[in-house]
Design a protein around this motif. Sequence first.
Motif, PDB file in Angstrom:
ATOM      1  N   ALA A  38     -31.453   4.168  -7.907  1.00  0.00           N
ATOM      2  CA  ALA A  38     -31.134   3.997  -9.261  1.00  0.00           C
ATOM      3  C   ALA A  38     -30.849   2.420  -9.192  1.00  0.00           C
ATOM      4  CB  ALA A  38     -29.725   4.506  -9.504  1.00  0.00           C
ATOM      5  N   GLY A  39     -31.488   1.689 -10.273  1.00  0.00           N
ATOM      6  CA  GLY A  39     -31.223   0.053 -10.374  1.00  0.00           C
ATOM      7  C   GLY A  39     -29.843  -0.163 -10.868  1.00  0.00           C
ATOM      8  N   ILE A  40     -29.268  -1.280 -10.332  1.00  0.00           N
ATOM      9  CA  ILE A  40     -27.929  -1.709 -11.050  1.00  0.00           C
ATOM     10  C   ILE A  40     -28.152  -2.859 -11.676  1.00  0.00           C
ATOM     11  CG2 ILE A  40     -25.516  -2.534 -10.244  1.00  0.00           C
ATOM     12  CD1 ILE A  40     -25.651  -0.608  -7.830  1.00  0.00           C
ATOM     13  N   ASN A  41     -27.621  -3.044 -12.761  1.00  0.00           N
ATOM     14  CA  ASN A  41     -28.014  -4.236 -13.837  1.00  0.00           C
ATOM     15  C   ASN A  41     -26.463  -4.826 -14.102  1.00  0.00           C
ATOM     16  OD1 ASN A  41     -30.945  -4.309 -14.332  1.00  0.00           O
ATOM     17  ND2 ASN A  41     -30.310  -2.118 -14.750  1.00  0.00           N
ATOM     18  N   PRO A  42     -26.581  -6.027 -14.512  1.00  0.00           N
ATOM     19  CA  PRO A  42     -24.978  -6.731 -14.847  1.00  0.00           C
ATOM     20  C   PRO A  42     -24.557  -5.881 -16.137  1.00  0.00           C
ATOM     21  CG  PRO A  42     -26.543  -8.349 -14.399  1.00  0.00           C
ATOM     22  CD  PRO A  42     -27.213  -7.265 -14.374  1.00  0.00           C
ATOM     23  N   VAL A  43     -25.280  -5.168 -16.804  1.00  0.00           N
ATOM     24  CA  VAL A  43     -24.916  -4.488 -18.024  1.00  0.00           C
ATOM     25  C   VAL A  43     -23.996  -3.163 -17.809  1.00  0.00           C
ATOM     26  CG1 VAL A  43     -26.924  -3.038 -18.506  1.00  0.00           C
ATOM     27  CG2 VAL A  43     -25.284  -3.260 -20.342  1.00  0.00           C
ATOM     28  N   ASP A  44     -24.477  -2.556 -16.363  1.00  0.00           N
ATOM     29  CA  ASP A  44     -23.471  -1.581 -15.744  1.00  0.00           C
ATOM     30  C   ASP A  44     -21.923  -1.911 -15.623  1.00  0.00           C
ATOM     31  OD1 ASP A  44     -26.245  -0.584 -15.758  1.00  0.00           O
ATOM     32  OD2 ASP A  44     -26.167  -0.266 -13.587  1.00  0.00           O
ATOM     33  N   ARG A  48     -18.835  -0.822 -17.146  1.00  0.00           N
ATOM     34  CA  ARG A  48     -17.380  -0.262 -16.506  1.00  0.00           C
ATOM     35  C   ARG A  48     -16.146  -1.055 -16.783  1.00  0.00           C
ATOM     36  NH1 ARG A  48     -17.996  -3.420 -11.794  1.00  0.00           N
ATOM     37  NH2 ARG A  48     -16.003  -4.263 -12.577  1.00  0.00           N
ATOM     38  N   THR A  49     -16.484  -2.375 -16.937  1.00  0.00           N
ATOM     39  CA  THR A  49     -15.068  -3.260 -17.107  1.00  0.00           C
ATOM     40  C   THR A  49     -14.592  -3.116 -18.520  1.00  0.00           C
ATOM     41  OG1 THR A  49     -16.025  -4.748 -15.707  1.00  0.00           O
ATOM     42  CG2 THR A  49     -14.400  -5.519 -17.456  1.00  0.00           C
ATOM     43  N   ALA A  60     -18.057   9.263 -17.460  1.00  0.00           N
ATOM     44  CA  ALA A  60     -19.423   9.067 -17.640  1.00  0.00           C
ATOM     45  C   ALA A  60     -20.025   8.693 -16.288  1.00  0.00           C
ATOM     46  CB  ALA A  60     -19.624   7.778 -18.634  1.00  0.00           C
ATOM     47  N   ILE A  61     -21.549   8.883 -16.134  1.00  0.00           N
ATOM     48  CA  ILE A  61     -22.124   8.323 -15.045  1.00  0.00           C
ATOM     49  C   ILE A  61     -22.999   7.181 -15.567  1.00  0.00           C
ATOM     50  CG2 ILE A  61     -24.107   9.182 -13.564  1.00  0.00           C
ATOM     51  CD1 ILE A  61     -23.180  11.874 -13.824  1.00  0.00           C
ATOM     52  N   LEU A  62     -22.914   6.144 -15.042  1.00  0.00           N
ATOM     53  CA  LEU A  62     -23.492   4.866 -15.391  1.00  0.00           C
ATOM     54  C   LEU A  62     -25.159   4.704 -14.734  1.00  0.00           C
ATOM     55  CD1 LEU A  62     -20.846   2.173 -14.860  1.00  0.00           C
ATOM     56  CD2 LEU A  62     -21.406   3.707 -16.892  1.00  0.00           C
ATOM     57  N   GLY A  63     -25.649   3.900 -14.683  1.00  0.00           N
ATOM     58  CA  GLY A  63     -26.901   3.348 -14.646  1.00  0.00           C
ATOM     59  C   GLY A  63     -28.228   3.625 -15.597  1.00  0.00           C
ATOM     60  N   CYS A  64     -28.659   2.545 -16.096  1.00  0.00           N
ATOM     61  CA  CYS A  64     -29.897   2.661 -16.973  1.00  0.00           C
ATOM     62  C   CYS A  64     -31.264   2.807 -16.410  1.00  0.00           C
ATOM     63  CB  CYS A  64     -29.841   1.327 -17.937  1.00  0.00           C
ATOM     64  SG  CYS A  64     -28.130   1.229 -18.896  1.00  0.00           S
ATOM     65  N   ALA A  90     -33.475   4.784 -19.079  1.00  0.00           N
ATOM     66  CA  ALA A  90     -32.731   5.619 -19.990  1.00  0.00           C
ATOM     67  C   ALA A  90     -31.449   6.053 -19.519  1.00  0.00           C
ATOM     68  CB  ALA A  90     -33.722   7.017 -19.934  1.00  0.00           C
ATOM     69  N   GLY A  91     -30.520   6.508 -20.574  1.00  0.00           N
ATOM     70  CA  GLY A  91     -29.132   7.017 -20.070  1.00  0.00           C
ATOM     71  C   GLY A  91     -28.236   5.750 -19.525  1.00  0.00           C
ATOM     72  N   GLY A  92     -27.279   6.118 -18.945  1.00  0.00           N
ATOM     73  CA  GLY A  92     -26.272   5.268 -18.474  1.00  0.00           C
ATOM     74  C   GLY A  92     -25.205   4.638 -19.303  1.00  0.00           C
ATOM     75  N   LEU A  93     -25.313   4.910 -20.481  1.00  0.00           N
ATOM     76  CA  LEU A  93     -24.772   4.152 -21.492  1.00  0.00           C
ATOM     77  C   LEU A  93     -23.184   4.876 -22.005  1.00  0.00           C
ATOM     78  CD1 LEU A  93     -27.340   3.019 -24.037  1.00  0.00           C
ATOM     79  CD2 LEU A  93     -26.353   1.932 -21.894  1.00  0.00           C
TER      80      LEU A  93
END
Length: 335
Positions: A38-44, A48-49, A60-64, A90-93
């Motif tokens: 799974a990639g990690i992006n600043p939006v994750d 989270r914050t 929730a489960i994160l990760g777009c 897809a997903g992670g929102l």
Amino acid sequence: MKAIVMTESGAPDVLQLQDVPQPKIKNPTEVLIKLKAAGINPVDTKIRTRGTFYPQQMPAILGCDGAGIVEAVGAEVEKFKPGDEVYYCAGGLGKPDTGNYAEYTVVEAHLLTHKPKSLTFAEAASAPLVLITAWEALYDRARLQAGQKALIHAGAGGVGHVAIQLAKLKGAEVATTVSNQDKARLARQFGADYPIIYTQTDFVKAALDWTDSQGVDVGFDTVGGKTFFETCPAIKVYGDLVTILEPDYALGTLKVARNRNLRISFELMLSPALMGLRRALEYQAEILAQCATWIDEGKLKIHLSQTFPLAEAAQAHQQIESGSTTGKIALLIDN
């Protein structure tokens, strides 16, 4: 299955490894994916914050971004079969049964693209969001053309390093801002013609000198804050400025942009997912398919700087928030 679950907003330690039910295919157009990375992006980290887009549906489960192997397909899925390797955004929102910090996920088939054969799962998982963001910003918002000059901020970063390459594939010349010599060397490896070390040099003056005082055709702001406003005088009259962040008007004004008749565009690649725009989501999958071709042809590279096991998602978020990373970070999922 194992998954990193967010039960409340807050610091990285709200991300906890838990056992949760494995998602199941509910619609005939869905695909069950066994995730490998799974990639990690600043939006994750922002989600989270600040909280997810669907706070009433916690946890929730994160990760777009994700990459993995097709485990099963719905009755109407024709493009994919079990065993296919895929990557996607897809997903992670915050919606239930979505997110990629997990061993399995279910994704609509029209969001999927076959994984570039030449990439590892971790490299592939780190690519989708930044590829789509850079493509839409440069090709669709700014309408970048061959022979033009572009100023891309943070050229050693996740979006920046692929934006340099996409600009070069279009036939543009690229200046980019970086913080030190090591990142300047990295930016040159991605094809940058003129790395500007902004900690030592006024990037506006450098861009104007580079363009015989005319300014660049396209400015791409991946940093935000004062950088968005400070970029305006570096862009030619009737040029384009694209940003991926919301401007903070307490930090500047658009007076220079107005005087120079700049066309200002915003790029948020998550809009189609948040608004349920089917055709736009299909277009994003098409972008990933073209990028996969370029990657396998050796024309486009993904810089994966670091990986973490799934259980260390909190540490990965801390690394992103340190602001010192180059390229991308991914979680490895061993299942």
